[in-house]
Write a protein that holds these residues in place. Structure first.
Motif, PDB file in Angstrom:
ATOM      1  N   ILE A  71       0.840  -1.202   0.000  1.00  0.00           N
ATOM      2  CA  ILE A  71       0.000   0.000   0.000  1.00  0.00           C
ATOM      3  C   ILE A  71       0.874   1.249   0.000  1.00  0.00           C
ATOM      4  N   ALA A  72       1.904   1.259   0.857  1.00  0.00           N
ATOM      5  CA  ALA A  72       2.820   2.407   0.890  1.00  0.00           C
ATOM      6  C   ALA A  72       3.513   2.566  -0.460  1.00  0.00           C
ATOM      7  N   GLY A  73       3.871   1.444  -1.087  1.00  0.00           N
ATOM      8  CA  GLY A  73       4.501   1.500  -2.400  1.00  0.00           C
ATOM      9  C   GLY A  73       3.586   2.118  -3.450  1.00  0.00           C
ATOM     10  N   GLN A  74       2.296   1.769  -3.406  1.00  0.00           N
ATOM     11  CA  GLN A  74       1.333   2.352  -4.337  1.00  0.00           C
ATOM     12  C   GLN A  74       1.222   3.862  -4.142  1.00  0.00           C
ATOM     13  N   ILE A  75       1.206   4.299  -2.879  1.00  0.00           N
ATOM     14  CA  ILE A  75       1.116   5.739  -2.601  1.00  0.00           C
ATOM     15  C   ILE A  75       2.349   6.456  -3.135  1.00  0.00           C
ATOM     16  N   LEU A  76       3.524   5.847  -2.962  1.00  0.00           N
ATOM     17  CA  LEU A  76       4.754   6.459  -3.469  1.00  0.00           C
ATOM     18  C   LEU A  76       4.773   6.476  -4.998  1.00  0.00           C
ATOM     19  N   ASP A  77       4.165   5.476  -5.616  1.00  0.00           N
ATOM     20  CA  ASP A  77       4.039   5.492  -7.082  1.00  0.00           C
ATOM     21  C   ASP A  77       3.238   6.714  -7.529  1.00  0.00           C
ATOM     22  N   ARG A 108      -7.493   6.493   0.199  1.00  0.00           N
ATOM     23  CA  ARG A 108      -8.917   6.169   0.431  1.00  0.00           C
ATOM     24  C   ARG A 108      -9.334   4.982  -0.422  1.00  0.00           C
ATOM     25  N   THR A 109      -9.087   5.091  -1.730  1.00  0.00           N
ATOM     26  CA  THR A 109      -9.488   4.040  -2.668  1.00  0.00           C
ATOM     27  C   THR A 109      -8.689   2.764  -2.429  1.00  0.00           C
ATOM     28  N   ILE A 110      -7.390   2.899  -2.180  1.00  0.00           N
ATOM     29  CA  ILE A 110      -6.530   1.731  -1.988  1.00  0.00           C
ATOM     30  C   ILE A 110      -6.977   0.914  -0.778  1.00  0.00           C
TER      31      ILE A 110
END
Length: 282
Positions: free
Chosen positions: A75-81, A138-140
């Motif tokens: 999840i943190a990786g997606q936010i950083l993307d 929110r969505t993730i």
């Protein structure tokens, strides 16, 4: 080339580089699927590699990689993307402290122990693009964990993103927001009226405090001293500015330049005048 030390899940592996014998966290779709301990593999173009030889205020990355649930690393990786799309080069080492925070946030939400952050409105304005980017969580979280996260939690994620794009600790970013909030609260007490956080005068004050703290941390001095003028012309705002500078200095464990008082007093007077509907200072 890496050899597998531990498979965390289908998308996350701890690997040892065969050349330097150091450990890395490798994340990528299906990177861990079917992998065995000691099996050798190469990273693909879309995989992301994080060194585990680093530590932060929150702990040792090697230990965090093994104790944080892999889904929160993802999840943190997606936010950083998402952050990279907006801010381009960022320090992705914030992955571990951010994942750690998200894991505890989800635990709080599920236990109905959501925290209140009195600085959320200030963070939303002070770090506008960071907050907008952080809202992707929110969505993730809804899709991955069926969890709904509030703005107060998102504001903390925004601070993590800010620390990834600026050479600034999260504690320093929080200090900026706290100092802005202290200024606003004291001006509201002085005038007896609330201040609109979306107003131009608020934004001017906010940005002044931001750069005042940055100057203090870097040792930069203002070239012009307005203290004598502001003390005579606007004594209440000057005394308020002096109090805030003293408190900020104590929080930062740095002495603010005396010249900062007059400039801060000017911005406080401008905000106070706007609230009272009278003519602002020039």
């Amino acid at each position: 080339m890496y050899r597998v030390k531990k498979v965390l899940n289908n998308n996350t592996v701890i690997g040892i580089h065969v050349d330097n014998n150091q450990e890395y966290l490798i994340m990528g779709k299906g990177i861990g699927f079917g992998k065995k301990i000691s099996e050798r593999f190469s990273c693909r173009a879309n995989d992301t590699v994080y060194s585990l030889q680093v530590s932060s205020e929150r702990g040792d990355f090697r230990e965090m990689a093994c104790t944080i649930q892999p889904v929160f690393l993802e999840i943190a990786g997606q936010i950083l993307d998402e952050a990279e799309k907006v801010f381009h080069p960022i320090d992705r080492n914030i992955l571990f402290p951010m994942a750690d925070h998200i894991e505890f946030a989800v635990k709080r939400i599920r236990n109905k122990e959501q925290i209140s952050n009195p600085l959320t409105d200030d963070i939303r304005v002070l770090f506008y693009m960071e907050f907008k980017t952080a809202e992707c969580i929110r969505t993730i979280l809804k899709e991955k964990m069926d969890v709904e996260i509030c703005d107060d939690e998102i504001s903390y994620i925004a601070l993590h993103i800010h620390s990834a794009i600026q050479d600034e600790k999260i504690s320093e970013a929080m200090q900026m927001a706290k100092t802005v909030r202290q200024c606003i609260s004291l001006v509201e007490q002085k005038t007896g009226r609330p201040i609109d956080v979306m107003s131009l005068s608020y934004n001017r004050l906010m940005n002044h405090v931001r750069y005042m703290i940055a100057r203090t941390l870097s040792g930069e001095e203002l070239k012009l001293n307005m203290n004598d003028y502001m003390l005579v012309k606007f004594p209440q705002s000057f005394q308020l500015a002096k109090f805030i500078c003293d408190e900020t200095g104590r929080s930062l464990k740095r002495k603010l330049s005396e010249a900062e008082i007059g400039y801060l007093a000017m911005h406080i007077e401008r905000v106070a005048c706007d609230v009272l509907g009278s003519e602002s200072v020039e």
